[in-house]
Write a protein that holds these residues in place. Sequence first.
Motif, PDB file in Angstrom:
ATOM      1  N   LEU A   1       0.797  -1.296  -0.016  1.00 59.67           N
ATOM      2  CA  LEU A   1       0.022  -0.165  -0.102  1.00 59.67           C
ATOM      3  C   LEU A   1       0.789   1.304  -0.032  1.00 59.67           C
ATOM      4  O   LEU A   1       0.214   2.431  -0.347  1.00 59.67           O
ATOM      5  N   SER A   2       1.949   1.304   0.326  1.00 57.31           N
ATOM      6  CA  SER A   2       2.935   2.391   0.264  1.00 57.31           C
ATOM      7  C   SER A   2       3.391   2.695  -1.144  1.00 57.31           C
ATOM      8  O   SER A   2       3.789   3.941  -1.240  1.00 57.31           O
ATOM      9  N   ASP A   3       2.861   1.852  -2.041  1.00 61.97           N
ATOM     10  CA  ASP A   3       3.481   2.298  -3.479  1.00 61.97           C
ATOM     11  C   ASP A   3       2.496   1.329  -4.381  1.00 61.97           C
ATOM     12  O   ASP A   3       2.744   0.357  -5.125  1.00 61.97           O
ATOM     13  N   PRO A   4       0.986   1.637  -4.201  1.00 57.79           N
ATOM     14  CA  PRO A   4       0.002   0.893  -4.819  1.00 57.79           C
ATOM     15  C   PRO A   4      -0.060   0.764  -6.372  1.00 57.79           C
ATOM     16  O   PRO A   4      -0.584  -0.217  -7.035  1.00 57.79           O
ATOM     17  N   PHE A   5       0.598   1.825  -6.924  1.00 55.19           N
ATOM     18  CA  PHE A   5       0.286   2.146  -8.390  1.00 55.19           C
ATOM     19  C   PHE A   5       1.843   1.933  -9.194  1.00 55.19           C
ATOM     20  O   PHE A   5       2.070   2.460 -10.267  1.00 55.19           O
ATOM     21  N   TYR A   6       2.855   1.177  -8.618  1.00 55.71           N
ATOM     22  CA  TYR A   6       4.119   0.669  -9.437  1.00 55.71           C
ATOM     23  C   TYR A   6       3.693  -0.143 -10.679  1.00 55.71           C
ATOM     24  O   TYR A   6       2.598  -0.891 -10.556  1.00 55.71           O
ATOM     25  N   ASP A   7       4.593  -0.173 -11.576  1.00 61.25           N
ATOM     26  CA  ASP A   7       4.263  -0.825 -12.771  1.00 61.25           C
ATOM     27  C   ASP A   7       5.762  -1.374 -13.111  1.00 61.25           C
ATOM     28  O   ASP A   7       6.383  -0.558 -13.945  1.00 61.25           O
ATOM     29  N   ALA A   8       6.049  -2.509 -12.883  1.00 61.85           N
ATOM     30  CA  ALA A   8       7.366  -3.080 -13.339  1.00 61.85           C
ATOM     31  C   ALA A   8       7.160  -4.083 -14.165  1.00 61.85           C
ATOM     32  O   ALA A   8       8.228  -5.115 -14.556  1.00 61.85           O
ATOM     33  N   GLY A   9       6.140  -4.049 -15.277  1.00 64.34           N
ATOM     34  CA  GLY A   9       6.052  -5.068 -16.445  1.00 64.34           C
ATOM     35  C   GLY A   9       4.941  -5.743 -16.170  1.00 64.34           C
ATOM     36  O   GLY A   9       4.144  -5.570 -15.402  1.00 64.34           O
ATOM     37  N   PRO A  10       4.364  -6.671 -17.135  1.00 65.48           N
ATOM     38  CA  PRO A  10       3.257  -7.432 -17.415  1.00 65.48           C
ATOM     39  C   PRO A  10       2.631  -7.928 -16.185  1.00 65.48           C
ATOM     40  O   PRO A  10       1.623  -8.262 -15.735  1.00 65.48           O
ATOM     41  N   ASN A  11       3.729  -8.825 -15.577  1.00 65.77           N
ATOM     42  CA  ASN A  11       3.304  -9.781 -14.327  1.00 65.77           C
ATOM     43  C   ASN A  11       3.681  -9.037 -13.027  1.00 65.77           C
ATOM     44  O   ASN A  11       3.755  -9.753 -12.021  1.00 65.77           O
ATOM     45  N   ASP A  12       4.114  -7.811 -13.168  1.00 62.85           N
ATOM     46  CA  ASP A  12       4.389  -7.081 -11.741  1.00 62.85           C
ATOM     47  C   ASP A  12       3.915  -5.782 -11.656  1.00 62.85           C
ATOM     48  O   ASP A  12       4.606  -4.693 -11.965  1.00 62.85           O
ATOM     49  N   LYS A  13       2.401  -5.674 -11.367  1.00 66.94           N
ATOM     50  CA  LYS A  13       1.880  -4.467 -11.075  1.00 66.94           C
ATOM     51  C   LYS A  13       1.508  -4.318  -9.743  1.00 66.94           C
ATOM     52  O   LYS A  13       1.031  -5.285  -9.024  1.00 66.94           O
ATOM     53  N   GLY A  14       1.258  -2.974  -9.227  1.00 67.48           N
ATOM     54  CA  GLY A  14       0.740  -2.831  -7.894  1.00 67.48           C
ATOM     55  C   GLY A  14      -0.596  -3.127  -7.653  1.00 67.48           C
ATOM     56  O   GLY A  14      -1.308  -3.152  -8.799  1.00 67.48           O
ATOM     57  N   ILE A  15      -1.098  -3.162  -6.298  1.00 64.52           N
ATOM     58  CA  ILE A  15      -2.499  -3.669  -6.052  1.00 64.52           C
ATOM     59  C   ILE A  15      -3.341  -2.598  -6.526  1.00 64.52           C
ATOM     60  O   ILE A  15      -4.658  -2.788  -7.170  1.00 64.52           O
ATOM     61  N   GLY A  16      -3.035  -1.178  -6.490  1.00 62.63           N
ATOM     62  CA  GLY A  16      -3.895  -0.261  -6.854  1.00 62.63           C
ATOM     63  C   GLY A  16      -4.232  -0.360  -8.480  1.00 62.63           C
ATOM     64  O   GLY A  16      -5.224  -0.115  -8.934  1.00 62.63           O
ATOM     65  N   ILE A  17      -3.195  -0.856  -9.475  1.00 57.91           N
ATOM     66  CA  ILE A  17      -3.562  -0.745 -10.740  1.00 57.91           C
ATOM     67  C   ILE A  17      -4.402  -1.977 -10.920  1.00 57.91           C
ATOM     68  O   ILE A  17      -5.377  -2.128 -11.834  1.00 57.91           O
ATOM     69  N   GLN A  18      -4.168  -3.345 -10.424  1.00 59.10           N
ATOM     70  CA  GLN A  18      -4.716  -4.328 -10.415  1.00 59.10           C
ATOM     71  C   GLN A  18      -6.412  -4.139  -9.854  1.00 59.10           C
ATOM     72  O   GLN A  18      -7.259  -4.638 -10.765  1.00 59.10           O
ATOM     73  N   LEU A  19      -6.637  -3.462  -9.041  1.00 56.00           N
ATOM     74  CA  LEU A  19      -7.923  -2.889  -8.367  1.00 56.00           C
ATOM     75  C   LEU A  19      -8.782  -2.241  -9.627  1.00 56.00           C
ATOM     76  O   LEU A  19      -9.844  -2.412  -9.691  1.00 56.00           O
ATOM     77  N   ALA A  20      -7.897  -1.184  -9.886  1.00 51.46           N
ATOM     78  CA  ALA A  20      -8.568  -0.269 -11.032  1.00 51.46           C
ATOM     79  C   ALA A  20      -8.980  -1.046 -12.455  1.00 51.46           C
ATOM     80  O   ALA A  20     -10.046  -0.825 -12.805  1.00 51.46           O
ATOM     81  N   TYR A  21      -8.130  -2.175 -12.637  1.00 53.03           N
ATOM     82  CA  TYR A  21      -8.658  -2.821 -14.010  1.00 53.03           C
ATOM     83  C   TYR A  21      -9.945  -3.408 -13.672  1.00 53.03           C
ATOM     84  O   TYR A  21     -10.862  -3.467 -14.490  1.00 53.03           O
ATOM     85  N   SER A  22      -9.914  -3.943 -12.542  1.00 53.19           N
ATOM     86  CA  SER A  22     -10.973  -4.987 -12.084  1.00 53.19           C
ATOM     87  C   SER A  22     -12.346  -3.862 -11.856  1.00 53.19           C
ATOM     88  O   SER A  22     -13.402  -4.258 -12.346  1.00 53.19           O
ATOM     89  N   LEU A  23     -12.345  -2.740 -11.269  1.00 56.53           N
ATOM     90  CA  LEU A  23     -13.188  -1.819 -11.130  1.00 56.53           C
ATOM     91  C   LEU A  23     -13.712  -1.319 -12.340  1.00 56.53           C
ATOM     92  O   LEU A  23     -15.157  -1.068 -12.573  1.00 56.53           O
ATOM     93  N   TYR A  24     -12.908  -1.011 -13.158  1.00 57.80           N
ATOM     94  CA  TYR A  24     -13.216  -0.601 -14.707  1.00 57.80           C
ATOM     95  C   TYR A  24     -14.223  -1.559 -15.377  1.00 57.80           C
ATOM     96  O   TYR A  24     -15.327  -1.231 -15.827  1.00 57.80           O
ATOM     97  N   ARG A  25     -13.891  -3.092 -15.336  1.00 59.18           N
ATOM     98  CA  ARG A  25     -14.549  -4.011 -15.925  1.00 59.18           C
ATOM     99  C   ARG A  25     -15.733  -4.056 -15.358  1.00 59.18           C
ATOM    100  O   ARG A  25     -16.831  -4.188 -15.980  1.00 59.18           O
ATOM    101  N   VAL A  26     -15.728  -4.163 -13.970  1.00 61.31           N
ATOM    102  CA  VAL A  26     -17.138  -4.236 -13.078  1.00 61.31           C
ATOM    103  C   VAL A  26     -18.146  -3.066 -13.738  1.00 61.31           C
ATOM    104  O   VAL A  26     -19.241  -3.234 -13.856  1.00 61.31           O
TER     105      VAL A  26
END
Length: 275
Positions: free
Chosen positions: A66-91
């Motif tokens: 949670l200290s860095d939820p939007f980091y993006d280090a590649g296709p298989n290494d993204k922060g929890i904030g980015i993952q939740l954002a993708y899910s919320l967008y689809r929902v």
Amino acid sequence: MASLNMKATLLSLLLLLVGLGIWEAMNQVPAASTGLSEYERMMGGADQEARVPPPSQVFSHAWDELSDPFYDAGPNDKGIGIQLAYSLYRVLTGYLAAALIAIPLGFVIGMSPLMHKALNPFIQVLRPISPLAWMPLALFIIRDSEGSAIFVIFICSIWPMLINTAFGVANVRTDWIKVARTHELSPLKTAFLVILPAAAPTILTGMRISIGIAWLVIVAAEMLVGGTGIGYYVWNEWNNLDLNSVIFSILMIGIVGMLLDMTLAAVTKLVQYED
């Protein structure tokens, strides 16, 4: 009421602390005293015993995430904030698309006994189908994992909204409709000025049920299609044998689901109060 709420909050905190304490203590029990399963013996005995991590480790991992939820280090290494954002967008995309169809169609069904009898067989056949059963067909037709996931959310969201809207509209008091006719209101004005306010609490209840189902389904859908999203995150971390991340993501799924439900519950109470 305030005293009851305070007591309930204190009791919830107490139960949480007791549960976390038991969970933490279980991880301090020596492995020899717990006994080894057949699988653990095959894996090499007590030294190789795998356990669910204690709350202290999970909270430490959660703090790091949670200290860095939007980091993006590649296709298989993204922060929890980015993952939740993708899910919320689809929902939200599938959910809003379902609302645009379910609510007007629910009005038609609720106001017309003929349409109710004509469409009810289709609703009763399609409603019990598991949303994930549509995924292979969606992938074949849409040929896009993102669009297929949104379609599955659309399918699972439409039925509670449709049924609740039809029920709420059909049960509006007839004397209110008679008054509208006395004032020579058009059917459209009657629907917006009389029927919609009266049926709004029931409609919002259906929308609340739908958002909960949609948030449940998106996790399973993303496990199937992969790529991004909180469902994919859970499955990917399990494949990496990172139980800290798995438990943390499960908690985040629950928290986001609770916030979505609380939002619609607050809107429902507001409508009921104004009604």
